[in-house]
Motif scaffolding. Structure first.
Motif, PDB file in Angstrom:
ATOM      1  N   VAL A  77       0.966  -1.112  -0.456  1.00  0.00           N
ATOM      2  CA  VAL A  77      -0.258  -0.077  -0.439  1.00  0.00           C
ATOM      3  C   VAL A  77       1.101   1.584   0.404  1.00  0.00           C
ATOM      4  CG1 VAL A  77      -0.429   0.294   2.090  1.00  0.00           C
ATOM      5  CG2 VAL A  77      -2.043   1.030   0.892  1.00  0.00           C
ATOM      6  N   GLU A  78       2.243   0.872   0.827  1.00  0.00           N
ATOM      7  CA  GLU A  78       3.234   2.354   0.668  1.00  0.00           C
ATOM      8  C   GLU A  78       3.536   3.039  -0.820  1.00  0.00           C
ATOM      9  OE1 GLU A  78       6.033  -0.981   0.314  1.00  0.00           O
ATOM     10  OE2 GLU A  78       4.190  -0.617   1.374  1.00  0.00           O
ATOM     11  N   LYS A  79       3.387   1.864  -1.475  1.00  0.00           N
ATOM     12  CA  LYS A  79       3.951   2.386  -3.215  1.00  0.00           C
ATOM     13  C   LYS A  79       2.558   2.075  -3.960  1.00  0.00           C
ATOM     14  CE  LYS A  79       7.568  -0.969  -3.158  1.00  0.00           C
ATOM     15  NZ  LYS A  79       8.054  -2.392  -3.575  1.00  0.00           N
ATOM     16  N   ALA A  80       0.654   2.536  -3.521  1.00  0.00           N
ATOM     17  CA  ALA A  80      -0.160   2.892  -4.167  1.00  0.00           C
ATOM     18  C   ALA A  80      -0.184   4.064  -4.179  1.00  0.00           C
ATOM     19  CB  ALA A  80      -1.046   1.221  -4.458  1.00  0.00           C
ATOM     20  N   MET A  81      -0.839   3.708  -2.838  1.00  0.00           N
ATOM     21  CA  MET A  81      -1.757   5.335  -1.648  1.00  0.00           C
ATOM     22  C   MET A  81      -0.400   6.309  -1.694  1.00  0.00           C
ATOM     23  SD  MET A  81      -4.294   4.052  -1.517  1.00  0.00           S
ATOM     24  CE  MET A  81      -5.329   5.525  -0.347  1.00  0.00           C
ATOM     25  N   SER A  82      -0.927   7.449  -1.415  1.00  0.00           N
ATOM     26  CA  SER A  82      -0.400   8.721  -0.913  1.00  0.00           C
ATOM     27  C   SER A  82      -0.012   8.924   0.119  1.00  0.00           C
ATOM     28  CB  SER A  82      -0.367   9.987  -2.285  1.00  0.00           C
ATOM     29  OG  SER A  82       0.418  10.909  -2.250  1.00  0.00           O
ATOM     30  N   PHE A  83       0.967   9.153   0.811  1.00  0.00           N
ATOM     31  CA  PHE A  83       0.464   9.367   2.438  1.00  0.00           C
ATOM     32  C   PHE A  83      -0.184  10.802   2.362  1.00  0.00           C
ATOM     33  CE2 PHE A  83       1.814  11.596   6.672  1.00  0.00           C
ATOM     34  CZ  PHE A  83       0.978  10.372   7.536  1.00  0.00           C
ATOM     35  N   GLY A  84       0.223  11.986   1.550  1.00  0.00           N
ATOM     36  CA  GLY A  84      -0.868  13.192   1.485  1.00  0.00           C
ATOM     37  C   GLY A  84      -2.305  13.279   1.603  1.00  0.00           C
ATOM     38  N   PHE A  85      -2.860  11.960   0.233  1.00  0.00           N
ATOM     39  CA  PHE A  85      -4.253  11.772  -0.084  1.00  0.00           C
ATOM     40  C   PHE A  85      -4.957  11.176   1.586  1.00  0.00           C
ATOM     41  CE2 PHE A  85      -6.597   8.256  -0.112  1.00  0.00           C
ATOM     42  CZ  PHE A  85      -8.539   8.643  -0.969  1.00  0.00           C
ATOM     43  N   LEU A  86      -3.775  10.357   2.451  1.00  0.00           N
ATOM     44  CA  LEU A  86      -4.463  10.419   3.372  1.00  0.00           C
ATOM     45  C   LEU A  86      -4.927  10.844   4.934  1.00  0.00           C
ATOM     46  CD1 LEU A  86      -2.905   6.727   3.841  1.00  0.00           C
ATOM     47  CD2 LEU A  86      -5.129   6.393   2.965  1.00  0.00           C
ATOM     48  N   PHE A  87      -3.706  11.597   4.917  1.00  0.00           N
ATOM     49  CA  PHE A  87      -3.649  13.240   5.582  1.00  0.00           C
ATOM     50  C   PHE A  87      -4.382  14.084   5.304  1.00  0.00           C
ATOM     51  CE2 PHE A  87      -1.327  17.143   7.258  1.00  0.00           C
ATOM     52  CZ  PHE A  87      -1.829  17.102   7.810  1.00  0.00           C
ATOM     53  N   PHE A  88      -4.958  14.312   4.032  1.00  0.00           N
ATOM     54  CA  PHE A  88      -5.659  15.679   4.311  1.00  0.00           C
ATOM     55  C   PHE A  88      -7.059  14.792   4.055  1.00  0.00           C
ATOM     56  CE2 PHE A  88      -2.586  17.828   1.070  1.00  0.00           C
ATOM     57  CZ  PHE A  88      -2.449  18.684   2.114  1.00  0.00           C
ATOM     58  N   LEU A  89      -7.601  13.609   3.796  1.00  0.00           N
ATOM     59  CA  LEU A  89      -9.108  13.137   3.738  1.00  0.00           C
ATOM     60  C   LEU A  89      -8.645  12.928   5.819  1.00  0.00           C
ATOM     61  CD1 LEU A  89     -11.344  11.516   2.564  1.00  0.00           C
ATOM     62  CD2 LEU A  89      -9.653   9.365   3.093  1.00  0.00           C
ATOM     63  N   PHE A  90      -7.843  12.382   6.684  1.00  0.00           N
ATOM     64  CA  PHE A  90      -8.052  12.475   8.525  1.00  0.00           C
ATOM     65  C   PHE A  90      -8.064  13.902   8.250  1.00  0.00           C
ATOM     66  CE2 PHE A  90      -6.086  11.982  12.420  1.00  0.00           C
ATOM     67  CZ  PHE A  90      -6.973  11.340  12.618  1.00  0.00           C
ATOM     68  N   SER A  91      -7.458  15.080   8.154  1.00  0.00           N
ATOM     69  CA  SER A  91      -7.845  16.361   8.860  1.00  0.00           C
ATOM     70  C   SER A  91      -8.569  16.961   7.993  1.00  0.00           C
ATOM     71  CB  SER A  91      -6.673  17.326   8.277  1.00  0.00           C
ATOM     72  OG  SER A  91      -4.992  16.632   8.412  1.00  0.00           O
ATOM     73  N   GLY A  92      -9.686  16.224   7.014  1.00  0.00           N
ATOM     74  CA  GLY A  92     -11.123  17.017   7.102  1.00  0.00           C
ATOM     75  C   GLY A  92     -12.317  16.158   7.662  1.00  0.00           C
ATOM     76  N   ASP A  93     -11.947  15.430   8.512  1.00  0.00           N
ATOM     77  CA  ASP A  93     -12.952  14.328   8.522  1.00  0.00           C
ATOM     78  C   ASP A  93     -12.631  15.122   9.921  1.00  0.00           C
ATOM     79  OD1 ASP A  93     -13.687  12.770   7.271  1.00  0.00           O
ATOM     80  OD2 ASP A  93     -12.400  10.719   7.240  1.00  0.00           O
ATOM     81  N   LEU A  94     -11.714  15.209  10.894  1.00  0.00           N
ATOM     82  CA  LEU A  94     -10.441  15.438  12.106  1.00  0.00           C
ATOM     83  C   LEU A  94     -11.882  17.075  12.223  1.00  0.00           C
ATOM     84  CD1 LEU A  94      -7.444  14.969  13.086  1.00  0.00           C
ATOM     85  CD2 LEU A  94      -9.457  14.199  13.893  1.00  0.00           C
ATOM     86  N   THR A  95     -11.962  17.645  11.178  1.00  0.00           N
ATOM     87  CA  THR A  95     -13.032  19.459  10.894  1.00  0.00           C
ATOM     88  C   THR A  95     -14.259  19.251  10.786  1.00  0.00           C
ATOM     89  OG1 THR A  95     -12.550  19.587   8.940  1.00  0.00           O
ATOM     90  CG2 THR A  95     -10.488  20.705  10.311  1.00  0.00           C
ATOM     91  N   ASN A  96     -14.286  17.850  10.011  1.00  0.00           N
ATOM     92  CA  ASN A  96     -15.964  17.392  10.113  1.00  0.00           C
ATOM     93  C   ASN A  96     -16.356  17.231  11.732  1.00  0.00           C
ATOM     94  OD1 ASN A  96     -17.242  17.674   7.927  1.00  0.00           O
ATOM     95  ND2 ASN A  96     -16.705  15.665   7.079  1.00  0.00           N
ATOM     96  N   PHE A  97     -15.858  16.373  12.569  1.00  0.00           N
ATOM     97  CA  PHE A  97     -16.237  16.119  13.991  1.00  0.00           C
ATOM     98  C   PHE A  97     -16.293  17.319  15.200  1.00  0.00           C
ATOM     99  CE2 PHE A  97     -14.106  15.390  18.166  1.00  0.00           C
ATOM    100  CZ  PHE A  97     -15.488  14.470  18.609  1.00  0.00           C
TER     101      PHE A  97
END
Length: 306
Positions: A77-97
């Protein structure tokens, strides 16, 4: 009571200044919506808006699960997924919360956002686990146990968190002068979440372009996100014919979340194009291996005949 939804993820029902007060008894309202969302829906347009909004929420609830399975099956998964994608997705959910908490939303909204954060933590944990595992020369059982303990502790905390927040949250007084400050903070969280959700797609688009491949990522992650964002926008439009207040004010109050949802929807079309383009590249690479294999198979067949 009109529906105010956070960007692309949370079905967020709140009392707003422009909405007309609902009848105290809600005689003609739909019972299951009144019980589940505490919202009085007494016409077909509002009913369609709520149903479509729940479909949007259901799509987002399922969106990350295919990627969790794909990461477990692939192991890279580390070769396929971008950590920036996961980081911003997590940040968006935190602000939603944060928006749900500051505006004292219903239990179903709090539980839903907590589930989003939980799935984000699983994706990030998988990313870090396989990155450490694949970079080391030998498999460490300590790493596996640490991952299991981390996921177990996060599960326990996130299961208890909604109840603690709901029990400790004071009831929102709509007549209080602090209500406007709470609403403004909710809108700020909405714009921040929209920015984070939009920013999440660019690192993944660049990652796919850099590799010239989408192998290791599940398209269902983006397909379900597209369905969720599309149905969210439709749920906002569906309530317009039955709106009692100003339609312009309604659109302005939903502008942050519409920008986030429809903007991510457009970017996911580019991700879809990458899946189509790079699938052809992978099939072309696999077809070039066939001439090397076929002569070997033919020689084996001739030897068996002799």
């Amino acid at each position: 009571m009109a529906a105010v939804r956070f960007p692309g993820k949370t079905v967020d029902v709140a009392a707003a200044n422009w909405s007309a007060p609902a009848p105290p008894a809600c005689v003609n309202g739909t019972r299951w919506i009144l019980y589940l969302l505490e919202e009085c829906v007494d016409n077909v347009w509002e009913y369609c808006s709520v149903v479509i909004g729940l479909i949007s929420m259901f799509c987002f609830l399922l969106s990350t699960l295919p990627q969790v399975y794909e990461a477990y099956r692939n192991g890279k998964v580390e070769k396929a997924m971008s950590f920036g994608f996961l980081f911003f997705l997590f940040s968006g959910d935190l602000t939603n919360f944060a928006g749900c908490y500051l505006t004292n939303q219903l239990p179903i909204q709090v539980v839903t956002v907590v589930f989003y954060i939980f799935t984000d933590l699983i994706l990030i944990s998988q990313f870090l686990y396989y990155k450490i595992k694949n970079s080391s020369s030998r498999q460490s059982p300590v790493l596996k146990w640490l991952c299991f303990m981390w996921c177990g502790a996060a599960t326990l905390v996130l299961l208890a968190l909604p109840k603690l927040i709901i029990d400790s949250s004071p009831p929102l007084d709509t007549q209080s002068p602090n209500t406007s400050k709470v609403e403004i903070s909710g809108y700020i969280c909405g714009y921040l979440a929209s920015i984070f959700y939009l920013s999440s797609r660019f690192p993944q688009l660049y990652k796919n372009f850099q590799r010239q491949s989408t192998e290791g990522t599940s398209y269902l992650l983006f397909a379900l996100a597209m369905m969720g964002n599309g149905t969210y926008g439709l749920s906002v439009i569906a309530v317009l014919p039955a709106l009692r207040g100003s339609k312009q004010t309604f659109i302005l109050k939903h502008l942050a979340w519409l920008i986030g949802s429809l903007g991510v929807l457009i970017l996911d079309f580019f991700v879809t194009a990458q899946f189509i383009m790079y699938r052809k590249n992978s099939s072309a690479k696999s077809s070039t291996l066939l001439p090397e294999v076929e002569p070997l198979l033919c020689e084996e067949e001739e030897l068996t005949v002799l």
